[in-house]
Design a protein around this motif. Sequence first.
Motif, PDB file in Angstrom:
ATOM      1  N   CYS A 178      26.531  16.221 -58.349  1.00 37.31           N
ATOM      2  CA  CYS A 178      26.880  15.836 -57.168  1.00 37.31           C
ATOM      3  C   CYS A 178      28.356  17.009 -57.022  1.00 37.31           C
ATOM      4  O   CYS A 178      28.663  17.419 -57.879  1.00 37.31           O
ATOM      5  CB  CYS A 178      27.471  14.473 -57.079  1.00 37.31           C
ATOM      6  N   GLY A 179      28.689  17.141 -55.716  1.00 33.08           N
ATOM      7  CA  GLY A 179      29.919  17.942 -55.545  1.00 33.08           C
ATOM      8  C   GLY A 179      31.160  17.689 -56.100  1.00 33.08           C
ATOM      9  O   GLY A 179      31.181  16.482 -56.621  1.00 33.08           O
ATOM     10  N   SER A 180      32.154  18.592 -55.761  1.00 31.71           N
ATOM     11  CA  SER A 180      33.480  18.632 -56.576  1.00 31.71           C
ATOM     12  C   SER A 180      34.196  17.428 -55.680  1.00 31.71           C
ATOM     13  O   SER A 180      34.228  17.111 -54.512  1.00 31.71           O
ATOM     14  CB  SER A 180      34.022  19.808 -56.335  1.00 31.71           C
ATOM     15  N   ALA A 181      35.013  16.665 -56.387  1.00 37.02           N
ATOM     16  CA  ALA A 181      36.062  16.157 -55.839  1.00 37.02           C
ATOM     17  C   ALA A 181      37.204  16.750 -54.577  1.00 37.02           C
ATOM     18  O   ALA A 181      37.149  17.916 -55.191  1.00 37.02           O
ATOM     19  CB  ALA A 181      36.776  14.936 -56.774  1.00 37.02           C
ATOM     20  N   SER A 182      37.682  16.167 -53.886  1.00 38.02           N
ATOM     21  CA  SER A 182      38.817  17.050 -53.116  1.00 38.02           C
ATOM     22  C   SER A 182      39.887  17.643 -53.994  1.00 38.02           C
ATOM     23  O   SER A 182      40.284  17.223 -54.816  1.00 38.02           O
ATOM     24  CB  SER A 182      39.545  16.128 -52.271  1.00 38.02           C
ATOM     25  N   SER A 183      39.999  18.872 -53.649  1.00 32.82           N
ATOM     26  CA  SER A 183      40.835  19.888 -54.251  1.00 32.82           C
ATOM     27  C   SER A 183      42.251  19.814 -53.670  1.00 32.82           C
ATOM     28  O   SER A 183      43.003  20.665 -53.856  1.00 32.82           O
ATOM     29  CB  SER A 183      40.249  21.231 -54.536  1.00 32.82           C
ATOM     30  N   ALA A 184      42.365  18.976 -52.719  1.00 27.64           N
ATOM     31  CA  ALA A 184      43.704  19.080 -51.920  1.00 27.64           C
ATOM     32  C   ALA A 184      44.759  19.084 -52.831  1.00 27.64           C
ATOM     33  O   ALA A 184      45.924  19.498 -52.407  1.00 27.64           O
ATOM     34  CB  ALA A 184      43.676  17.943 -50.818  1.00 27.64           C
ATOM     35  N   ALA A 185      44.680  17.907 -53.739  1.00 27.57           N
ATOM     36  CA  ALA A 185      45.824  17.879 -54.643  1.00 27.57           C
ATOM     37  C   ALA A 185      46.024  18.809 -55.922  1.00 27.57           C
ATOM     38  O   ALA A 185      46.983  18.504 -56.457  1.00 27.57           O
ATOM     39  CB  ALA A 185      45.638  16.071 -55.323  1.00 27.57           C
ATOM     40  N   TRP A 186      45.256  19.617 -55.830  1.00 27.75           N
ATOM     41  CA  TRP A 186      45.162  20.380 -57.028  1.00 27.75           C
ATOM     42  C   TRP A 186      46.389  21.658 -56.695  1.00 27.75           C
ATOM     43  O   TRP A 186      46.559  22.019 -55.436  1.00 27.75           O
ATOM     44  CB  TRP A 186      43.922  21.262 -57.010  1.00 27.75           C
ATOM     45  N   PRO A 187      47.108  22.007 -57.780  1.00 26.80           N
ATOM     46  CA  PRO A 187      47.796  23.112 -57.303  1.00 26.80           C
ATOM     47  C   PRO A 187      47.453  24.371 -57.057  1.00 26.80           C
ATOM     48  O   PRO A 187      46.093  24.682 -57.444  1.00 26.80           O
ATOM     49  CB  PRO A 187      48.631  23.289 -58.812  1.00 26.80           C
ATOM     50  N   GLU A 188      48.092  25.183 -56.184  1.00 31.61           N
ATOM     51  CA  GLU A 188      47.269  26.390 -55.862  1.00 31.61           C
ATOM     52  C   GLU A 188      46.876  27.312 -57.196  1.00 31.61           C
ATOM     53  O   GLU A 188      47.946  27.349 -58.055  1.00 31.61           O
ATOM     54  CB  GLU A 188      48.418  27.402 -54.944  1.00 31.61           C
ATOM     55  N   PRO A 189      45.911  28.167 -57.059  1.00 28.38           N
ATOM     56  CA  PRO A 189      45.866  28.820 -58.192  1.00 28.38           C
ATOM     57  C   PRO A 189      46.777  30.057 -58.370  1.00 28.38           C
ATOM     58  O   PRO A 189      47.321  30.367 -57.073  1.00 28.38           O
ATOM     59  CB  PRO A 189      44.277  29.593 -57.838  1.00 28.38           C
ATOM     60  N   LEU A 190      47.175  30.802 -59.392  1.00 31.03           N
ATOM     61  CA  LEU A 190      48.003  31.700 -59.721  1.00 31.03           C
ATOM     62  C   LEU A 190      47.413  32.966 -58.884  1.00 31.03           C
ATOM     63  O   LEU A 190      46.206  33.080 -58.793  1.00 31.03           O
ATOM     64  CB  LEU A 190      48.336  32.043 -61.293  1.00 31.03           C
ATOM     65  N   ALA A 191      48.324  33.846 -58.765  1.00 32.37           N
ATOM     66  CA  ALA A 191      47.770  35.048 -57.811  1.00 32.37           C
ATOM     67  C   ALA A 191      46.743  35.924 -58.610  1.00 32.37           C
ATOM     68  O   ALA A 191      45.931  36.402 -57.705  1.00 32.37           O
ATOM     69  CB  ALA A 191      48.967  35.858 -57.416  1.00 32.37           C
ATOM     70  N   ASP A 192      46.914  35.725 -59.736  1.00 31.94           N
ATOM     71  CA  ASP A 192      45.834  36.941 -60.646  1.00 31.94           C
ATOM     72  C   ASP A 192      44.689  36.086 -61.270  1.00 31.94           C
ATOM     73  O   ASP A 192      43.906  36.578 -62.225  1.00 31.94           O
ATOM     74  CB  ASP A 192      46.656  37.344 -61.772  1.00 31.94           C
ATOM     75  N   VAL A 193      44.406  34.817 -60.429  1.00 28.90           N
ATOM     76  CA  VAL A 193      43.477  33.825 -61.196  1.00 28.90           C
ATOM     77  C   VAL A 193      42.270  33.680 -60.328  1.00 28.90           C
ATOM     78  O   VAL A 193      42.419  33.384 -59.184  1.00 28.90           O
ATOM     79  CB  VAL A 193      44.041  32.696 -61.629  1.00 28.90           C
ATOM     80  N   VAL A 194      41.156  33.763 -60.894  1.00 30.48           N
ATOM     81  CA  VAL A 194      39.779  33.355 -60.138  1.00 30.48           C
ATOM     82  C   VAL A 194      39.746  31.827 -60.445  1.00 30.48           C
ATOM     83  O   VAL A 194      39.746  31.316 -61.610  1.00 30.48           O
ATOM     84  CB  VAL A 194      38.618  34.209 -60.558  1.00 30.48           C
ATOM     85  N   ARG A 195      39.360  31.056 -59.631  1.00 34.46           N
ATOM     86  CA  ARG A 195      39.274  29.588 -59.808  1.00 34.46           C
ATOM     87  C   ARG A 195      37.803  29.257 -59.108  1.00 34.46           C
ATOM     88  O   ARG A 195      37.623  29.405 -57.868  1.00 34.46           O
ATOM     89  CB  ARG A 195      40.484  28.539 -59.123  1.00 34.46           C
ATOM     90  N   LEU A 196      37.144  28.406 -59.995  1.00 37.90           N
ATOM     91  CA  LEU A 196      35.850  27.980 -59.583  1.00 37.90           C
ATOM     92  C   LEU A 196      35.887  26.533 -59.277  1.00 37.90           C
ATOM     93  O   LEU A 196      36.543  25.967 -60.398  1.00 37.90           O
ATOM     94  CB  LEU A 196      34.715  28.614 -60.307  1.00 37.90           C
ATOM     95  N   GLN A 197      35.002  25.752 -58.743  1.00 38.36           N
ATOM     96  CA  GLN A 197      35.004  24.376 -58.650  1.00 38.36           C
ATOM     97  C   GLN A 197      33.525  24.106 -58.259  1.00 38.36           C
ATOM     98  O   GLN A 197      32.747  25.150 -57.973  1.00 38.36           O
ATOM     99  CB  GLN A 197      35.842  23.714 -57.730  1.00 38.36           C
TER     100      GLN A 197
END
Lengths: 392, 265
Positions: A55-74
């Motif tokens: 199943c898909g990801s939970a809402s990422s609305a509450a997650w902190p923004e990724p840092l500028a130099d970071v790749v974030r996958l969900q």
Amino acid sequence: MSSAVLERQSWLDGLRASHGLGAAELTLPPSRQEDWRFTDLAPLLQLDPRGLKPCGSASSAAWPEPLADVVRLQLGADGLSFCLAPGSQPLPDDAVLTGVEPGQASGLPCRLHASVPGPQLQLALAANARLRLELWLQPEAAQALLAPRLRFLLADNAELELALRISSSASSLCLPWIEAELATGANLVEGQWLQGDEGAVLMAGSSIRQQPGSSYSRTAVVQGWALARQEPQLLQSAGGAETCLRDLAVLNGTAIADLHSLVRFDGPDGRLDQLQKALVDGRSHSIFNGTVQVPRAAQGTDAAQLSRHLLLSEQAWVDTKPELEIVADDVRCSHGATVSSLADEELFYLRSRGIDRPAATELLRRGFCLEVLNQLPPLAAGWHPWQGSSAR
Amino acid sequence: MSESPVLLEITDLRASVADQEILCGVNLTVRAGEIHAVMGRNGSGKSTLSKVIAGHPSYTITGGSVRFRGQDIDELAPEERSRAGVFLGFQYPVEIPGVSNLEFLRVSTNARRQAQDLEELDTFSFEEHLQQRLELVQMDPSFLERSLNEGFSGGEKKRNEILQMALLEPVVAILDETDSGLDIDALRIVAEGVNHLAGPDNATLLITHYQRLLDAITPQFVHVMAHGRILRTGGPELALELERRGYDWVDAEAGISSRSPEVMA
């Protein structure tokens, strides 16, 4: 056929019926098998294999923004793919998001993983390339089946900082699998935060191959889960590499955490620094089996392994087994294992400074954990609740 | 001086650990503004006395009483005694890996301040509050960032104890062999700290083996302990006499054989 065997067979039949993949050759190990002697598979068998779905990801609305130099996958909407999280840097061009074939590995986590579908990522870092990568895997629904497969190929002097966060709800099954090949001078720093509800089961594994001059560091924290079995396997294929393993399990209730690690040196002058810790409360059970293989070719190996358990309840249970297999005769290999409760003198010292018993106990618990938590790589350092209160 | 209020009154105190009686009837009165020294051989019961006053749970009071500012504190937990103003400087401060020294100091300071009806200090305010006390013990601030006492030298541990004393501002401070393991400079710094903190409203109880601490901190009263009791009390000159003659004559005057089995410290 005994009822236990029938129960296991029935569970596997359910998995086959649900996913129709390679589960035909899969068997669950009997408790008489040495590697599974202390590990109760009941929490796995209590999951409904027919109900487990990606199943898909939970809402990422509450997650902190990724840092500028970071790749974030969900997780993607189907739970079978990865997608970029909002605000993430793009993936490098040579990243492959499907069709990752697992390499050679043994063990139940690997076999289970290979039997079910899941999101995949293969990433090759060119020589001297650097990448910071986060994976936030938080399936939304109960009875989630999560089987991410990650494969990293690091060329000479490439550097990867990897932060893997899994949060799982009750009655779900998580089967993460990580492979990495590190060329000369490559550096992989990995932090894992593996958190599961009390009904969830984790079967995690990794297979890391290191060339001489490479460096691999893994800091993994397990919290919750009905059953969490981890099988990190590391090979220094020609020795001469550095490996650092830090593991922490925080257990309560009837949780079972089992770390079976294997480190093998197939060449000289390799180094290992391993620390496994568990805080064991309630009626939980911690199991550690740390195998270190030092064959004749591995002269000059310097390996240290330490297992430390803090036992907080009379009903809690610990089985710890350092297992050093040393054939080479010019090596320095040490191992140690301690199981202790809170030290009365430490408690009294804190209480004599006005800190009441519950607060003093909490300080000591935290202090025990911070030795590992402080080693989390920068990308994962903010995931633990005591960030900023650490002592170095 | 005799007009000043009694802060600590120990009456016929008996205490045991694991069914072995260690204190066999200790009597001691400490008033505000006083500095007392307790001397004695190893195993005479000095450290046990300090731990019993501080409320160590391994020791059981089997008779007598400990009264602090007129209140019986036998039933108080160690943290309650600390908050009320009893401080024990440890002979061997424990090392606690992973517990930040700075956080420990802040939490303990706030526990005491709460009991004094003072405002708790947040992290920022506490660091300001800490600064002048650090200077008192000439302690390197880098030790604040480390785990509590972990890897500290003997001298640093004792400075950290005096730093805690400075922060907690106790009413009665008991310093258990604070001079052990200190070089000359560290001893001077620690002694200066103790002298600075001693005032008309508090009292200090020094437990020591050696005159050298008493050269730097002058007590009004010196007590000699043996076999779980205070056998003799005098002024500072008693410490000098002990330094010169040892303890046998005290035993002899008290009619106790020096070959009697020693009690545990």
